[in-house]
Design a protein around this motif. Structure first.
Motif, PDB file in Angstrom:
ATOM      1  N   SER A 146     -19.925  -7.048 -28.132  1.00  0.00           N
ATOM      2  CA  SER A 146     -20.230  -7.970 -27.035  1.00  0.00           C
ATOM      3  C   SER A 146     -21.599  -8.579 -27.274  1.00  0.00           C
ATOM      4  N   ASN A 147     -21.639  -9.688 -27.994  1.00  0.00           N
ATOM      5  CA  ASN A 147     -22.877 -10.385 -28.289  1.00  0.00           C
ATOM      6  C   ASN A 147     -23.135 -11.419 -27.210  1.00  0.00           C
ATOM      7  N   LEU A 148     -24.189 -11.203 -26.438  1.00  0.00           N
ATOM      8  CA  LEU A 148     -24.485 -12.074 -25.313  1.00  0.00           C
ATOM      9  C   LEU A 148     -24.731 -13.510 -25.759  1.00  0.00           C
ATOM     10  N   GLU A 149     -25.301 -13.697 -26.940  1.00  0.00           N
ATOM     11  CA  GLU A 149     -25.583 -15.050 -27.411  1.00  0.00           C
ATOM     12  C   GLU A 149     -24.313 -15.828 -27.749  1.00  0.00           C
ATOM     13  N   SER A 150     -23.230 -15.137 -28.050  1.00  0.00           N
ATOM     14  CA  SER A 150     -22.017 -15.801 -28.537  1.00  0.00           C
ATOM     15  C   SER A 150     -21.098 -16.301 -27.435  1.00  0.00           C
ATOM     16  N   GLY A 151     -21.293 -15.807 -26.194  1.00  0.00           N
ATOM     17  CA  GLY A 151     -20.380 -16.260 -25.155  1.00  0.00           C
ATOM     18  C   GLY A 151     -20.519 -15.471 -23.873  1.00  0.00           C
ATOM     19  N   TRP A 152     -19.653 -15.797 -22.938  1.00  0.00           N
ATOM     20  CA  TRP A 152     -19.627 -15.139 -21.634  1.00  0.00           C
ATOM     21  C   TRP A 152     -18.741 -13.904 -21.698  1.00  0.00           C
ATOM     22  N   PHE A 153     -19.081 -12.918 -20.883  1.00  0.00           N
ATOM     23  CA  PHE A 153     -18.378 -11.636 -20.909  1.00  0.00           C
ATOM     24  C   PHE A 153     -17.134 -11.644 -20.013  1.00  0.00           C
ATOM     25  N   THR A 154     -16.407 -12.739 -20.031  1.00  0.00           N
ATOM     26  CA  THR A 154     -15.192 -12.841 -19.204  1.00  0.00           C
ATOM     27  C   THR A 154     -14.191 -11.743 -19.540  1.00  0.00           C
ATOM     28  N   ALA A 155     -14.125 -11.338 -20.807  1.00  0.00           N
ATOM     29  CA  ALA A 155     -13.178 -10.278 -21.184  1.00  0.00           C
ATOM     30  C   ALA A 155     -13.464  -8.984 -20.423  1.00  0.00           C
ATOM     31  N   TYR A 156     -14.724  -8.696 -20.158  1.00  0.00           N
ATOM     32  CA  TYR A 156     -15.046  -7.520 -19.338  1.00  0.00           C
ATOM     33  C   TYR A 156     -14.448  -7.662 -17.937  1.00  0.00           C
ATOM     34  N   ARG A 157     -14.523  -8.868 -17.383  1.00  0.00           N
ATOM     35  CA  ARG A 157     -13.933  -9.097 -16.056  1.00  0.00           C
ATOM     36  C   ARG A 157     -12.425  -8.885 -16.105  1.00  0.00           C
ATOM     37  N   ARG A 158     -11.762  -9.376 -17.137  1.00  0.00           N
ATOM     38  CA  ARG A 158     -10.320  -9.184 -17.256  1.00  0.00           C
ATOM     39  C   ARG A 158      -9.983  -7.697 -17.424  1.00  0.00           C
ATOM     40  N   MET A 159     -10.832  -6.971 -18.120  1.00  0.00           N
ATOM     41  CA  MET A 159     -10.630  -5.523 -18.256  1.00  0.00           C
ATOM     42  C   MET A 159     -10.754  -4.844 -16.902  1.00  0.00           C
ATOM     43  N   ARG A 470      -4.763  -8.292 -26.338  1.00  0.00           N
ATOM     44  CA  ARG A 470      -5.108  -9.219 -25.261  1.00  0.00           C
ATOM     45  C   ARG A 470      -6.157 -10.216 -25.765  1.00  0.00           C
ATOM     46  N   ALA A 471      -5.970 -11.492 -25.465  1.00  0.00           N
ATOM     47  CA  ALA A 471      -6.821 -12.528 -26.043  1.00  0.00           C
ATOM     48  C   ALA A 471      -7.231 -13.557 -25.004  1.00  0.00           C
ATOM     49  N   LEU A 472      -8.423 -14.132 -25.224  1.00  0.00           N
ATOM     50  CA  LEU A 472      -8.944 -15.242 -24.433  1.00  0.00           C
ATOM     51  C   LEU A 472      -9.079 -16.452 -25.357  1.00  0.00           C
ATOM     52  N   ASP A 473      -8.688 -17.616 -24.873  1.00  0.00           N
ATOM     53  CA  ASP A 473      -8.739 -18.811 -25.707  1.00  0.00           C
ATOM     54  C   ASP A 473     -10.169 -19.293 -25.947  1.00  0.00           C
ATOM     55  N   TYR A 474     -11.097 -18.917 -25.064  1.00  0.00           N
ATOM     56  CA  TYR A 474     -12.482 -19.372 -25.225  1.00  0.00           C
ATOM     57  C   TYR A 474     -13.418 -18.388 -24.521  1.00  0.00           C
ATOM     58  N   VAL A 475     -14.664 -18.341 -25.023  1.00  0.00           N
ATOM     59  CA  VAL A 475     -15.708 -17.535 -24.387  1.00  0.00           C
ATOM     60  C   VAL A 475     -17.014 -18.312 -24.247  1.00  0.00           C
ATOM     61  N   LYS A 476     -17.090 -19.493 -24.837  1.00  0.00           N
ATOM     62  CA  LYS A 476     -18.310 -20.278 -24.717  1.00  0.00           C
ATOM     63  C   LYS A 476     -18.452 -20.907 -23.337  1.00  0.00           C
ATOM     64  N   LEU A 477     -17.396 -20.871 -22.568  1.00  0.00           N
ATOM     65  CA  LEU A 477     -17.412 -21.201 -21.147  1.00  0.00           C
ATOM     66  C   LEU A 477     -16.816 -20.020 -20.403  1.00  0.00           C
ATOM     67  N   PRO A 478     -17.238 -19.758 -19.181  1.00  0.00           N
ATOM     68  CA  PRO A 478     -16.692 -18.618 -18.442  1.00  0.00           C
ATOM     69  C   PRO A 478     -15.317 -18.921 -17.862  1.00  0.00           C
ATOM     70  N   GLY A 479     -14.589 -17.852 -17.510  1.00  0.00           N
ATOM     71  CA  GLY A 479     -13.390 -17.990 -16.701  1.00  0.00           C
ATOM     72  C   GLY A 479     -12.065 -18.022 -17.412  1.00  0.00           C
ATOM     73  N   ALA A 480     -12.011 -17.791 -18.715  1.00  0.00           N
ATOM     74  CA  ALA A 480     -10.743 -17.871 -19.437  1.00  0.00           C
ATOM     75  C   ALA A 480      -9.786 -16.780 -18.982  1.00  0.00           C
ATOM     76  N   PRO A 481      -8.488 -17.077 -18.870  1.00  0.00           N
ATOM     77  CA  PRO A 481      -7.508 -16.024 -18.600  1.00  0.00           C
ATOM     78  C   PRO A 481      -7.267 -15.192 -19.852  1.00  0.00           C
ATOM     79  N   ALA A 482      -6.729 -14.010 -19.652  1.00  0.00           N
ATOM     80  CA  ALA A 482      -6.334 -13.144 -20.770  1.00  0.00           C
ATOM     81  C   ALA A 482      -4.818 -13.141 -20.882  1.00  0.00           C
ATOM     82  N   THR A 483      -4.319 -13.296 -22.100  1.00  0.00           N
ATOM     83  CA  THR A 483      -2.888 -13.259 -22.356  1.00  0.00           C
ATOM     84  C   THR A 483      -2.601 -12.257 -23.470  1.00  0.00           C
ATOM     85  N   THR A 484      -1.368 -11.796 -23.536  1.00  0.00           N
ATOM     86  CA  THR A 484      -0.968 -10.870 -24.585  1.00  0.00           C
ATOM     87  C   THR A 484      -0.414 -11.656 -25.768  1.00  0.00           C
TER      88      THR A 484
END
Length: 500
Positions: A146-159, A470-484
């Motif tokens: 989880s590199n803070l510089e690389s994107g938003w931690f939306t995956a943690y929220r989905r977890m 489980r994957a997110l299409d993007y992390v450079k913006l917040p809020g991506a959904p997670a899909t299998t």
């Protein structure tokens, strides 16, 4: 342990507010639980109203501070089952690790803290089934990088939204590098080298609300990787010589990293650092359903073969080379010989399966750089007739699913286990939709690949482990959904991956 009632807890907070002005909220870094057992769990918090202060003390006074804690069976705390008071010590950056004992096996609990007139957020945690119980079905998530510089931690929220029973973090909880330009969220300051530096970096990460939500939602079991200390380090050896450090400065830096890691994660006191070392390999039992063998593949490993990198390297085959150290290797094989759970799950950091190109080039920072070590462990679980060995891996910033082979040079060699590799939470940025497995022509045991960000999910029963990528299409913006993206079934007594 001093017992406090719910009434005392609430009225004490109100009284404190009437007597003097309340200081800033000390619970800005959230709360966490981890390393559950049938009768206990670790509760964590750190008091830090100003977590980004350069001195690493989080805006707290040079004094120990009492912290009250409670555990209840409901989130409203109508029925408090145990409580107490501990000291948050200045020397420990006012972090606390409460081992809450006397709990029921296989039970859901809620917990919170009180200090300096403030009440913390509420967390949910669980105990494991009794040691000899069959163990109910388990939903477990695993993540890394989880590199803070690389994107938003939306995956943690989905977890957090998965309402899982257990979360495994397989390393690179923080990244140690200096602030860089043109990133999503820059690190504060230069590369971290000292204990105050590491404390401040953890403070920056743990301010993230999505990370806090994932911690509050389930108990965690954690092991570090290289970036929690320094990129690609191996045992007592540095791979990266920038910035230049003397041997004594490197020892001091490594000790500071281990200490800060303990201070900021829900580890038992048995993992408290001693000098320049920390005890991180350990076992967790989910009744007789699953045994988790959590490994440390950084602290005791031999230095990188052929000076690291991707190479064809005969040194990687030397029998004396080890990625675990002799003591941890013996501990692992002894644990596998117990046959306690239906599933034996190895939580560890770097690519385990063989992955060499036709010329013998492989990654010397993975188990391909320690091939004799891998062979001893795989042969060890075969000799001990381990029924369902499953290796969970992080580090690589991509998702993979691999069959583990008795001989990686022979595609017809028996399959002896399975490796599931979670992609990074953010490291590498948004990634791409590539799904072609790199190097599969040479390595047909590599069965699945994804270059998107996300995490892994495993649903474990006595007859089957279902793995979802489980994957997110993007992390450079917040809020991506997670899909299998893809699911596989691992069947009891039948090693290898089966499409689900």
């Amino acid at each position: 342990m001093n017992s406090i009632s719910r009434r005392t807890f609430v009225l004490g907070t109100a009284a404190a507010a009437l007597v003097r002005p309340r200081p800033a909220d000390p619970f800005r870094l959230g709360i966490a639980s981890g390393d559950p057992a049938p009768d206990s769990v670790v509760l964590w918090t750190r008091l830090a109203p100003s977590p980004l202060d350069a001195d690493g003390q989080g805006g707290m006074p040079d004094a120990d501070v009492p912290v009250d804690w409670q555990i209840a069976t409901t989130p409203t705390f109508r029925k408090v089952v145990t409580s107490g008071t501990v000291q948050a010590r200045y020397a420990d950056a006012h972090s606390v690790h409460v081992v809450a004992n006397g709990l029921r096996p296989d039970a859901e609990y809620f917990y919170r803290f009180r200090a300096r007139g403030h009440i913390s957020p509420t967390g949910r945690t669980l105990t494991t089934p009794a040691f000899d119980a069959p163990g109910r079905d388990l939903t477990m998530l695993f993540a890394c990088c989880s590199n803070l510089e690389s994107g938003w931690f939306t995956a943690y929220r989905r977890m957090a939204e998965e309402h899982a029973d257990l979360i495994l973090h397989l390393g690179d909880y923080i990244y140690e590098g200096a602030a860089r330009p043109y990133v999503v969220r820059p690190h504060l300051g230069p590369e971290v080298l000292t204990l105050p530096d590491y404390r401040r970096r953890y403070g920056q990460y743990k301010l993230d609300p999505d990370l806090q939500a994932a911690h509050a939602g389930a108990p965690w079991v954690v092991v570090p990787d290289d970036h929690d200390v320094e990129d690609d380090y191996a045992g007592t050896f540095r791979f990266d010589d920038v910035p230049r450090l003397t041997p004594a400065q490197w020892v001091t830096r490594r000790a500071a990293a281990y200490r800060a890691y303990y201070e900021h994660l829900p580890l038992r006191p048995s993992s408290s650092p001693i000098g320049n070392s920390i005890q991180l390999y350990r076992r967790l039992y989910w009744g007789r359903l699953a045994t988790f063998h959590m490994l440390d593949t950084r602290q005791f490993r031999s230095r990188l073969a052929c000076n690291g990198g991707w190479k064809a390297c005969a040194e990687a085959d030397l029998p004396a080379r080890t990625i675990t150290g002799a003591a941890q290797e013996a501990w692992l094989l002894d644990g596998l010989a117990q046959h306690h759970g239906t599933w034996d799950i190895l939580g560890q950091q770097v690519f385990f399966a063989g992955r060499l190109d036709p010329t013998g080039v492989g990654n010397m920072d993975s188990w391909d750089g320690y091939r004799a070590s891998r062979a001893r462990i795989q042969q060890g679980w075969q000799d001990r007739h381990v029924r369902n060995p499953v290796v969970l891996t992080g580090d690589i910033h991509q998702a993979w699913a691999n069959d583990l082979k008795a001989d990686y040079r022979d595609e017809h060699s028996p399959t002896v286990g399975t490796e599931l590799i979670c992609t990074s939470l953010t490291s590498g940025g948004d990634g791409t939709g590539d799904t072609e497995v790199p190097g599969q022509a040479t390595n047909p045991h590599l069965r699945f690949f994804s270059n998107l960000r996300g995490y892994g999910r495993a649903r474990i029963t006595p007859t089957q482990l279902t793995a979802d990528f489980r994957a997110l299409d993007y992390v450079k913006l917040p809020g991506a959904p997670a899909t299998t993206l893809r699911s596989f079934a691992l069947r009891d007594g039948h090693p290898g991956l089966h499409p689900f």
